[in-house]
Design a protein around this motif. Structure first.
Motif, mmCIF file in Angstrom:
data_model
loop_
_atom_site.group_PDB
_atom_site.id
_atom_site.type_symbol
_atom_site.label_atom_id
_atom_site.label_comp_id
_atom_site.label_asym_id
_atom_site.label_seq_id
_atom_site.Cartn_x
_atom_site.Cartn_y
_atom_site.Cartn_z
ATOM 1 N N GLN A 151 5.316 0.295 -9.620
ATOM 2 C CA GLN A 151 4.582 0.525 -8.377
ATOM 3 C C GLN A 151 5.230 1.635 -7.557
ATOM 4 O OE1 GLN A 151 1.770 -0.463 -7.852
ATOM 5 N NE2 GLN A 151 1.289 -0.667 -5.678
ATOM 6 N N TYR A 152 6.553 1.683 -7.528
ATOM 7 C CA TYR A 152 7.249 2.763 -6.810
ATOM 8 C C TYR A 152 6.865 4.128 -7.389
ATOM 9 C CZ TYR A 152 11.044 5.741 -5.136
ATOM 10 O OH TYR A 152 11.747 6.766 -4.568
ATOM 11 N N ARG A 153 6.849 4.218 -8.712
ATOM 12 C CA ARG A 153 6.503 5.484 -9.361
ATOM 13 C C ARG A 153 5.058 5.884 -9.071
ATOM 14 N NH1 ARG A 153 4.070 6.522 -13.861
ATOM 15 N NH2 ARG A 153 4.154 4.363 -14.591
ATOM 16 N N ARG A 154 4.154 4.893 -9.082
ATOM 17 C CA ARG A 154 2.746 5.218 -8.792
ATOM 18 C C ARG A 154 2.560 5.688 -7.350
ATOM 19 N NH1 ARG A 154 1.942 0.998 -12.570
ATOM 20 N NH2 ARG A 154 2.266 -0.610 -10.997
ATOM 21 N N LEU A 155 3.297 5.078 -6.434
ATOM 22 C CA LEU A 155 3.143 5.423 -5.019
ATOM 23 C C LEU A 155 3.777 6.757 -4.663
ATOM 24 C CD1 LEU A 155 3.900 1.884 -3.522
ATOM 25 C CD2 LEU A 155 1.703 3.075 -3.401
ATOM 26 N N THR A 156 4.904 7.073 -5.300
ATOM 27 C CA THR A 156 5.639 8.297 -4.934
ATOM 28 C C THR A 156 5.347 9.465 -5.857
ATOM 29 O OG1 THR A 156 7.564 7.713 -6.305
ATOM 30 C CG2 THR A 156 7.532 6.906 -4.021
ATOM 31 N N GLY A 157 4.865 9.179 -7.069
ATOM 32 C CA GLY A 157 4.664 10.241 -8.043
ATOM 33 C C GLY A 157 5.975 10.814 -8.561
ATOM 34 N N GLU A 158 7.063 10.061 -8.371
ATOM 35 C CA GLU A 158 8.389 10.542 -8.774
ATOM 36 C C GLU A 158 9.012 9.589 -9.791
ATOM 37 O OE1 GLU A 158 9.813 13.298 -7.810
ATOM 38 O OE2 GLU A 158 8.492 13.895 -6.156
ATOM 39 N N PHE A 159 9.613 10.169 -10.833
ATOM 40 C CA PHE A 159 10.382 9.376 -11.784
ATOM 41 C C PHE A 159 11.850 9.578 -11.421
ATOM 42 C CE2 PHE A 159 12.535 8.282 -15.684
ATOM 43 C CZ PHE A 159 11.796 7.219 -16.162
ATOM 44 N N GLU A 160 12.342 8.719 -10.538
ATOM 45 C CA GLU A 160 13.679 8.923 -9.993
ATOM 46 C C GLU A 160 14.404 7.595 -9.876
ATOM 47 O OE1 GLU A 160 12.853 10.812 -6.273
ATOM 48 O OE2 GLU A 160 12.123 8.982 -5.338
ATOM 49 N N CYS A 161 15.692 7.689 -9.626
ATOM 50 C CA CYS A 161 16.566 6.523 -9.672
ATOM 51 C C CYS A 161 16.575 5.771 -8.341
ATOM 52 C CB CYS A 161 17.973 6.963 -10.035
ATOM 53 S SG CYS A 161 19.100 5.604 -10.343
ATOM 54 N N ALA A 162 15.482 5.072 -8.047
ATOM 55 C CA ALA A 162 15.427 4.236 -6.849
ATOM 56 C C ALA A 162 15.720 2.783 -7.171
ATOM 57 C CB ALA A 162 14.056 4.350 -6.184
#
Length: 411
Positions: free
Chosen positions: A141-152
Motif C-alpha cells: 500500500q505504501y508503494r501504491r500511494l507514493t509510487g516509490e520503491f524505497e526503504c520505508a
C-alpha cells in the motif's frame, strides 16, 4: 554525566517529538465495518531518521508506545548506526483474522501513516503481531500511494529485505550478547540450562541459537501457561515447534508428541531450575514474585529479550541477590544492527549472505556489550556487578543522544 546541562537534556528527551493518532476503519469478510486506533510515536530524531517497531495487539495504547519509543531511542543509540527512535501500532488484533481482513486493515492503516514515514524520515519494522504478512501488505500500500520503491519498511520477505538472517537477528544477537556476559564470568554457555518465555519469532530464534551453541533450552510459554521439556529442546523438537507455530497450534499440543514434557496452565516458568533466563514475551513480564522464584531456581544471568522484561521491583530484588540483568536495549539490538546493514546496502541493490550477516551481527553485539561495560566502569561499576549492564547501557545510549541534542540546540 552529572553536569547540569544533561538534566535539561533528560527533560527534553523524555517528551516525544511528535505523536500521531488516527482512526483505522476496515471491513471484515462479513461486510461489517470496524474502527481501530492507529499510533506512531516519533520519539527522537537527533541521531538520524526515526526507526522503530510496529505492534498490532489489543494492549496497544499511547502509554505503552511512548515507553517503547524511548527504549527504541536508547537501543538505536547503542548501535553503530545513525537512527532516531520511534514506535507505533494499533489495538487491532490480527489473530483469528483472515488474510483478506488483515490486508484491508493494513491498507487502511497505511492510508494515513504514509504521510509521516519514508527512508529519510521514519522507517518501520515488525513487532508483536506484525510479521512478514503484515509488512508485505503495508509495504504494498505504501508503494501504491507514493509510487516509490524505497526503504520505508524493513524486515519483510523478498523485496523488502536485502539480507538473509533478518528475522533471526534479534534472537541470535541475544545469545551472542549472553556469551559475552558469560565470558567475563569465565563461563561457557555449552551445557547451561536455559528458560525462555514467549513463543513468538524472538523466542523461537533464541531457542534455535541456544541449541546451535550447545546450551539446553527447556521452556517456552504462551498466554495460557508454559511448556517445560526437562530433557531440553533439540533440532528435531525445534522443527516440530516451528511447524506447530505455523499451523497456529497451542504449545500444549507439544506434549502429545513428546509425552515426558509438561504444560502448566496459568503459570510462568521462572521457578524451574536454570542457569540462564531469557524473558522474550512482553514488557514487565517478570515481576517481584517472579524474581523471588528465579533466585530460588539457581539462575545467574537474565538476558532480556522483550523490551524492559523486568519490572523495577524485580530489578531491585535481583540486584540484592547479585543476579546479573542484561537489559533489552543492549541485548536485543540485533534487529537494529541488521536493519542498519540492510539500509546501508539497499541503495546498491546488494544482497547479504547469511554468513556475512552473522559475522557482522557478532561484531556489532560485541561492540554494544563493550560500550555498556565501559560506560558502567566510568560510573564506578564492576563489569560483573548485578547493575553494571543496566546502568552501562542506559548511560552509553543516553550520552550519545544527549550529545547530538546539545549540538543541535534541541534542549
Amino acid at each position: 554525566l552529572c553536569h547540569p546541562r544533561y538534566l535539561h537534556v533528560l527533560e527534553s528527551l523524555l517528551e516525544p517529538e511528535r505523536v500521531i493518532i488516527f482512526r483505522v476503519p476496515w471491513v471484515d469478510d462479513k461486510g461489517e465495518k470496524h474502527v481501530n486506533r492507529g499510533f506512531r510515536v516519533q520519539f527522537n530524531q537527533a541521531l538520524g531518521p526515526y526507526k522503530g517497531g510496529l505492534r498490532f495487539h489489543p494492549s496497544v495504547n499511547l502509554s505503552v508506545l511512548k515507553f517503547l519509543g524511548l527504549e527504541q531511542t536508547l537501543k538505536n543509540a547503542l548501535s553503530t548506526f545513525s537512527f532516531g527512535g520511534a514506535e507505533g501500532g494499533s489495538d487491532f488484533d490480527p489473530k483469528g483474522k483472515s488474510d483478506t481482513e488483515v490486508m484491508r486493515f493494513c491498507q487502511s492503516f497505511m492510508d494515513e501513516l504514509f504521510h509521516h514515514i519514508g527512508p529519510n524520515q521514519d522507517t518501520l519494522t515488525g513487532d508483536i503481531g506484525v510479521g512478514f504478512r503484515e509488512l508485505g501488505y503495508l509495504y504494498g500500500q505504501y508503494r501504491r500511494l507514493t509510487g516509490e520503491f524505497e526503504c520505508a519498511l524493513v524486515g519483510g520477505r523478498n523485496l523488502l529485505a536485502n539480507s538473509n538472517l533478518h528475522a533471526e537477528a534479534a534472537g541470535h544477537g541475544l545469545v551472542y550478547y549472553a556469551k559475552h556476559v558469560l565470558a567475563d564470568l569465565n563461563r561457557d554457555i555449552k551445557g547451561l540450562r536455559c528458560l525462555i518465555s514467549g513463543s513468538g519469532k524472538l523466542a523461537m530464534h533464541v531457542m534455535e541459537k541456544l541449541i546451535a551453541v550447545g546450551a539446553v533450552p527447556v521452556s517456552l510459554s504462551d498466554s495460557k501457561g508454559f511448556l517445560l521439556d526437562d530433557e531440553g529442546f533439540d533440532g528435531s523438537k525445534a522443527m516440530f515447534l516451528k511447524d506447530m507455530k505455523s499451523q497456529q497450534k497451542p504449545l500444549r499440543e507439544y506434549t502429545r508428541r513428546y509425552v515426558r514434557a509438561k504444560y502448566f496452565d496459568d503459570a510462568r516458568p521462572w521457578g524451574e531450575k536454570c542457569d540462564l533466563a531469557f524473558p522474550c514475551a512482553t514488557q514487565n513480564e517478570l515481576n517481584h514474585s517472579d524474581a523471588l522464584a528465579i533466585i530460588s531456581s539457581g539462575c545467574h544471568v537474565i538476558v532480556e529479550g522483550s523490551d524492559m522484561s523486568c519490572t523495577a521491583e524485580a530489578i531491585d530484588v535481583l540486584r540484592k541477590s547479585k543476579i546479573i540483568v542484561a537489559p533489552s536495549k543492549a541485548a536485543n539490538a540485533g534487529g537494529v544492527a541488521v536493519s542498519g546493514l540492510e539500509m546501508a546496502s539497499k541503495s546498491n541493490q546488494m544482497h547479504w549472505t547469511g554468513e556475512e550477516v552473522d559475522t557482522k551481527l557478532q561484531e556489532l553485539m560485541r561492540d554494544i556489550y563493550q560500550k555498556s561495560v565501559a560506560a558502567a566502569a566510568a560510573c564506578g561499576h564492576s563489569k560483573d556487578g548485578p547493575e553494571a549492564l543496566v546502568h552501562g547501557a542506559n548511560v552509553a545510549g543516553f550520552l550519545r543522544v544527549a550529545q547530538a541534542m546539545l549540538e543541535q540546540g534541541c534542549v
